[in-house]
Enzyme design. Structure first.
Site, PDB file in Angstrom:
ATOM      1  N   LYS A 171       0.872  -1.181   0.000  1.00  0.00           N
ATOM      2  CA  LYS A 171       0.000   0.000   0.000  1.00  0.00           C
ATOM      3  C   LYS A 171       0.909   1.232   0.000  1.00  0.00           C
ATOM      4  O   LYS A 171       1.453   1.623   1.029  1.00  0.00           O
ATOM      5  CB  LYS A 171      -0.915   0.047   1.225  1.00  0.00           C
ATOM      6  CG  LYS A 171      -1.987   1.149   1.041  1.00  0.00           C
ATOM      7  CD  LYS A 171      -2.521   1.722   2.317  1.00  0.00           C
ATOM      8  CE  LYS A 171      -1.680   2.809   2.903  1.00  0.00           C
ATOM      9  NZ  LYS A 171      -1.543   4.034   2.065  1.00  0.00           N
ATOM     10  N   VAL A 207      -7.490   1.616   4.577  1.00  0.00           N
ATOM     11  CA  VAL A 207      -6.849   0.492   3.876  1.00  0.00           C
ATOM     12  C   VAL A 207      -5.612  -0.018   4.634  1.00  0.00           C
ATOM     13  O   VAL A 207      -5.411  -1.226   4.782  1.00  0.00           O
ATOM     14  CB  VAL A 207      -6.481   0.942   2.442  1.00  0.00           C
ATOM     15  CG1 VAL A 207      -5.842  -0.189   1.669  1.00  0.00           C
ATOM     16  CG2 VAL A 207      -7.731   1.424   1.736  1.00  0.00           C
ATOM     17  N   CYS A 280      13.919  11.242   6.160  1.00  0.00           N
ATOM     18  CA  CYS A 280      13.891  10.818   7.571  1.00  0.00           C
ATOM     19  C   CYS A 280      15.270  10.943   8.211  1.00  0.00           C
ATOM     20  O   CYS A 280      15.384  11.205   9.396  1.00  0.00           O
ATOM     21  CB  CYS A 280      13.334   9.421   7.700  1.00  0.00           C
ATOM     22  SG  CYS A 280      14.086   8.255   6.582  1.00  0.00           S
ATOM     23  N   GLU A 377      10.478  16.326  14.882  1.00  0.00           N
ATOM     24  CA  GLU A 377      10.770  16.197  13.457  1.00  0.00           C
ATOM     25  C   GLU A 377       9.865  17.160  12.691  1.00  0.00           C
ATOM     26  O   GLU A 377       8.649  17.151  12.882  1.00  0.00           O
ATOM     27  CB  GLU A 377      10.498  14.757  12.999  1.00  0.00           C
ATOM     28  CG  GLU A 377      10.865  14.540  11.551  1.00  0.00           C
ATOM     29  CD  GLU A 377      10.692  13.095  11.099  1.00  0.00           C
ATOM     30  OE1 GLU A 377       9.624  12.522  11.355  1.00  0.00           O
ATOM     31  OE2 GLU A 377      11.633  12.554  10.481  1.00  0.00           O
TER      32      GLU A 377
HETATM   33  P1  NAD Z   1       2.164   8.744   7.774  1.00  0.00           P
HETATM   34  O1  NAD Z   1       3.032   7.980   8.669  1.00  0.00           O
HETATM   35  O2  NAD Z   1       0.808   9.111   8.273  1.00  0.00           O
HETATM   36  O3  NAD Z   1       1.924   7.909   6.422  1.00  0.00           O
HETATM   37  C1  NAD Z   1       2.881   7.010   5.863  1.00  0.00           C
HETATM   38  C2  NAD Z   1       2.158   5.799   5.291  1.00  0.00           C
HETATM   39  O4  NAD Z   1       1.478   5.115   6.342  1.00  0.00           O
HETATM   40  C3  NAD Z   1       1.083   6.130   4.262  1.00  0.00           C
HETATM   41  O5  NAD Z   1       1.041   5.090   3.291  1.00  0.00           O
HETATM   42  C4  NAD Z   1      -0.187   6.111   5.096  1.00  0.00           C
HETATM   43  O6  NAD Z   1      -1.345   5.857   4.341  1.00  0.00           O
HETATM   44  C5  NAD Z   1       0.104   4.976   6.056  1.00  0.00           C
HETATM   45  N1  NAD Z   1      -0.603   5.030   7.349  1.00  0.00           N
HETATM   46  C6  NAD Z   1      -0.864   6.134   8.090  1.00  0.00           C
HETATM   47  N2  NAD Z   1      -1.526   5.773   9.208  1.00  0.00           N
HETATM   48  C7  NAD Z   1      -1.682   4.422   9.180  1.00  0.00           C
HETATM   49  C8  NAD Z   1      -2.287   3.471  10.039  1.00  0.00           C
HETATM   50  N3  NAD Z   1      -2.894   3.839  11.155  1.00  0.00           N
HETATM   51  N4  NAD Z   1      -2.253   2.177   9.685  1.00  0.00           N
HETATM   52  C9  NAD Z   1      -1.657   1.781   8.542  1.00  0.00           C
HETATM   53  N5  NAD Z   1      -1.081   2.646   7.677  1.00  0.00           N
HETATM   54  C10 NAD Z   1      -1.078   3.950   7.983  1.00  0.00           C
HETATM   55  O7  NAD Z   1       2.932   9.988   7.265  1.00  0.00           O
HETATM   56  P2  NAD Z   1       2.330  11.420   6.864  1.00  0.00           P
HETATM   57  O8  NAD Z   1       1.203  11.869   7.705  1.00  0.00           O
HETATM   58  O9  NAD Z   1       2.055  11.423   5.422  1.00  0.00           O
HETATM   59  O10 NAD Z   1       3.591  12.289   7.227  1.00  0.00           O
HETATM   60  C11 NAD Z   1       3.642  12.888   8.483  1.00  0.00           C
HETATM   61  C12 NAD Z   1       4.962  12.852   9.140  1.00  0.00           C
HETATM   62  O11 NAD Z   1       5.555  11.564   8.983  1.00  0.00           O
HETATM   63  C13 NAD Z   1       5.988  13.793   8.574  1.00  0.00           C
HETATM   64  O12 NAD Z   1       5.880  15.060   9.143  1.00  0.00           O
HETATM   65  C14 NAD Z   1       7.270  13.108   8.936  1.00  0.00           C
HETATM   66  O13 NAD Z   1       7.637  13.481  10.228  1.00  0.00           O
HETATM   67  C15 NAD Z   1       6.933  11.664   8.960  1.00  0.00           C
HETATM   68  N6  NAD Z   1       7.390  10.918   7.777  1.00  0.00           N
HETATM   69  C16 NAD Z   1       8.479  10.134   7.944  1.00  0.00           C
HETATM   70  C17 NAD Z   1       8.940   9.401   6.867  1.00  0.00           C
HETATM   71  C18 NAD Z   1      10.143   8.518   6.973  1.00  0.00           C
HETATM   72  O14 NAD Z   1      10.753   8.203   5.971  1.00  0.00           O
HETATM   73  N7  NAD Z   1      10.536   8.082   8.147  1.00  0.00           N
HETATM   74  C19 NAD Z   1       8.309   9.481   5.638  1.00  0.00           C
HETATM   75  C20 NAD Z   1       7.175  10.287   5.509  1.00  0.00           C
HETATM   76  C21 NAD Z   1       6.723  10.992   6.607  1.00  0.00           C
END
Ligand code: NAD
Length: 477
Positions: A171, A207, A280, A377
């Site tokens: 996903k 999802v 990250c 972050e």
């Molecule tokens: P997020 O963690 O919400 O989303 C990342 C992925 O996880 C997406 O595919 C999302 O659909 C999925 N996801 C989110 N909640 C989920 C859940 N409860 N169960 C299963 N899947 C889930 O990231 P975001 O909100 O798009 O970004 C927010 C923050 O995340 C940023 O400010 C940054 O700090 C961090 N981030 C970190 C990385 C990394 O590489 N470590 C990458 C992107 C974002």
């Protein structure tokens, strides 16, 4: 507008089972939608997980060399579409086109080939005493990935999982799923057996959670925010699902008093502002000797000035937009909070391109190590300079974080830098700006995650160990 109406399940492009309003993919440089993708449901997740389960026995029974041939085929298919991939990722993420090929495409291309080689060479069996130790695929993998390096993060999971003999349901991030859909086309063209790789699109709470909790999923490999990682870990706990988490960071670059300050300023600004700070492992805390702050500050300001925000499709642009509206709001709020905190504004503000999700490259000096600016972050082009008294204080500040993903040390004396690096509680440390190595393990201490990606270490995450005790020879009478 590139509308995608299908998802990839069981070796075929299929429509989602339920009609739901599609999800828009927005170009962050223009704030205009460029594509729509299906919003899947738990039913699609169940079908995909069942397809992955059904394919597992035959896929894991292939020899590693047979699996490697498929991976090599996928690497070649991606190579043939490399320019298209770079343009696609620039349009869905905003990474400047000049850097996109190197940062977002070359690494994944290399990694698919690397896992083909590793699968073929890896010792899946070994002997210890009278035991045969067998490394077996974990099973069905749920791969959930974010939007900042969309093809890289997908590759870090899917390629080693397939090499190990696992099957996958992916996903990708809902805001940047287009390169993953292109990868699915390449995988289909490579003739991977039906069900070995499956892709569903949709959001996290709907999802993603359906996937994480599905009983046919044996392991979840997640990259994204620490908040979502904690939620996923809690959801995996009742069934004790195997878990790999690659989460956030607040990485420190320690500039020692004997360092080349100009080189350090340039290198740390680059390591912070790469991909508009949405990395990250970005070096977002620059630790400098208090006695050298006045000397270092203008060097950092000058380095930051060379990152004017601009159109990411323009070859001259070094800083693109923030990847999506939600993230833009988070970054703007963090900058406003920094300004209110009393930290010194070393760089920031100024005119920005109109129409997209742009922020100015921003540097704060004299940052209080206890402030949110130094601890949270931000995931945007925001660097915090923090002053330290002596080397021990620098190490203490570097380690004073909930995170422990990456870091750097700058010194004229490489042995001294390595001594400091050894004291840092973090998964990787770059000495004097040494580049990322895709064969080396990548992952975090503390709240930066669980497990490691990349190289052979990434493949080992997808293997379970089994010990088979062989009968001992009869004792001599
Ligand atoms: P997020 O963690 O919400 O989303 C990342 C992925 O996880 C997406 O595919 C999302 O659909 C999925 N996801 C989110 N909640 C989920 C859940 N409860 N169960 C299963 N899947 C889930 O990231 P975001 O909100 O798009 O970004 C927010 C923050 O995340 C940023 O400010 C940054 O700090 C961090 N981030 C970190 C990385 C990394 O590489 N470590 C990458 C992107 C974002």
């Amino acid at each position: 507008m590139q509308d995608r109406e299908h998802i990839y399940i069981g070796g075929a492009w299929v429509r989602p089972m339920r009609e739901a309003a599609p999800l828009a993919v927005v170009n962050p440089a223009t704030a205009r939608a460029i594509a729509r993708v299906p919003a899947c449901s738990g039913e699609d997740v169940a079908t995909a997980a069942a397809a992955a389960r059904a394919a597992l026995a035959a896929w894991s029974a292939l020899t590693p060399v047979q699996r490697a041939a498929y991976l090599q085929q996928i690497a070649q298919g991606l190579k043939a579409r490399a320019d298209e991939l770079a343009r696609l990722i620039t349009s869905e993420v905003g990474t400047p086109i000049k850097q996109c090929g190197r940062l977002q495409v070359a690494g994944p291309l290399y990694a698919w080939g690397q896992y083909a080689r590793l699968a073929a060479e890896f010792a899946f069996e070994s002997e210890v005493g009278h035991s045969l130790v067998v490394r077996e695929p974990v099973g069905v993998i749920a791969a959930i990935t974010p939007w900042n390096y969309p093809l890289h993060q997908v590759t870090c999971k899917v390629a080693p999982a397939l090499a190990a003999g696992c099957t996958v349901v992916l996903k990708p991030a809902e805001t940047a799923p287009l390169s993953a859909l292109l990868l699915a086309e390449v995988i289909h063209a490579a003739g991977l057996p039906a069900g070995v790789f499956n892709l569903v699109t949709g959001d996290g709470p709907g999802v993603g959670e359906a996937l994480v909790t599905h009983p046919e999923v044996d392991m979840v490999s997640f990259t994204g925010s620490t908040a979502a990682g904690k939620r996923i870990a809690a959801l995996c706990a009742p069934s004790v699902k195997r878990l790999a988490l690659e989460l956030g960071g607040k990485s420190a670059a320690v500039v020692l008093d004997d360092a080349d300050f100009a080189a350090a300023a340039k290198g740390i600004v680059a390591a912070c502002f790469q991909n508009a700070g949405q990395t990250c492992s970005a070096h977002t805390r620059m630790l400098v000797p208090a006695s050298a702050y006045a000397q270092i500050k203008p060097l950092v300001a000058a380095a930051a000035a060379s990152y004017a925000a601009g159109d990411p499709m323009d070859e001259a642009t070094r800083l693109g937009p923030i990847a999506n509206q939600r993230q833009l709001e988070r970054v703007r709020a963090a900058i406003a909070q920094g300004q209110a905190s009393g930290a010194e504004l070393v760089a920031g503000g100024g005119p920005l391109p109109t129409g997209g999700f742009f922020v100015a490259p921003t540097v704060f000096g004299q940052v209080d190590p206890a402030s949110p600016l130094a601890r949270e972050e931000i995931f945007g082009p925001v660097l915090s300079i923090i002053s330290y008294r002596d080397e021990a204080h620098a190490v203490a500040l570097a380690n004073d974080s909930d995170y422990g993903l990456a870091g750097g040390v700058w010194s004229a004396d490489v042995q001294r830098a390595v001594r400091v690096a050894r004291q840092m509680r973090t998964g990787q440390v770059d000495i004097n700006g040494a580049p990322f190595n895709i064969q080396a393990p990548f992952g975090g201490h503390k709240q930066s995650g669980l497990g490691r990606e990349n190289g052979v270490y990434g493949m080992e995450e997808f293997l379970e160990l089994k010990s088979i005790q062989m009968p001992l020879p009869p004792k001599a009478a």
